[in-house]
Design a protein around this motif. Structure first.
Motif: not given
Length: 183
Positions: A166-181
């Motif tokens: 439990p020092m650092i979880s193996d699972e990493v949550e990713i979130k990317a928000d983007g506006e594209f032109t």
């Protein structure tokens, strides 16, 4: 006839670039099993190449500069850049290129592709929400909005192998928000 069809298809494709002022690439891990630690990559580029208005044929590409990692704690950021984790001197970039996009509900897709990080390339699948396309009220450009979410395992990319849960979880949550032109 085939050559003509190929030229028409290529001309119909649009290239969309991320608007850096309105886009963000973030991650979150659990520290000691009790609290979330979040961070982001400040320097990244993303593009979408698509010919359909709903982006259902889109190819999504991303590159991020590992040295731009920012968790708001300089000591931790330097440690993440070190050989203990990302080894940013040796592996400067993270890259992703989609290989398929599949409908998963209204304006929702499952986006699969190849992610390269820390010298390891693996197929990954993420959730993609298409938030729509509008004409910007001030500059009259077309703007499309997306949110990408999902979970990766850092062990799949040999990142921080000496720091087990439990020092650092193996699972990493990713979130990317983007506006594209479009250009």
């Amino acid at each position: 006839l085939v050559a003509l069809f190929s030229q028409v298809s290529l001309q119909a494709q649009s290239v969309w670039k991320s608007d850096k002022a309105h886009s963000k690439l973030t991650f979150s891990v659990v520290h000691l099993g009790i609290s979330d630690v979040e961070g982001l990559f400040r320097d990244f580029d993303a593009t979408i190449t698509a010919s359909k208005a709903d982006f259902s044929d889109g190819v999504f590409e991303l590159t991020a500069d590992v040295k731009s990692i920012d968790t708001e704690i300089e000591m931790r950021d330097n440690h993440l850049r070190s050989a203990d984790f990302f080894d940013a001197e040796k592996f400067e970039k993270i890259s992703f290129k989609s290989t398929s996009i599949k409908p998963a509900g209204k304006n929702k897709y499952t986006l699969s592709g190849n992610l390269t990080m820390h010298g390891v390339s693996k197929p990954v699948t993420m959730n993609l929400l298409y938030r729509g396309t509008i004409v910007h009220p001030m500059n009259k450009s077309n703007v499309a909005g997306f949110q990408l979410t999902g979970t990766l395992k850092r062990s799949d990319f040999n990142i921080g192998p000496n720091f087990k849960a439990p020092m650092i979880s193996d699972e990493v949550e990713i979130k990317a928000d983007g506006e594209f032109t479009t250009k």
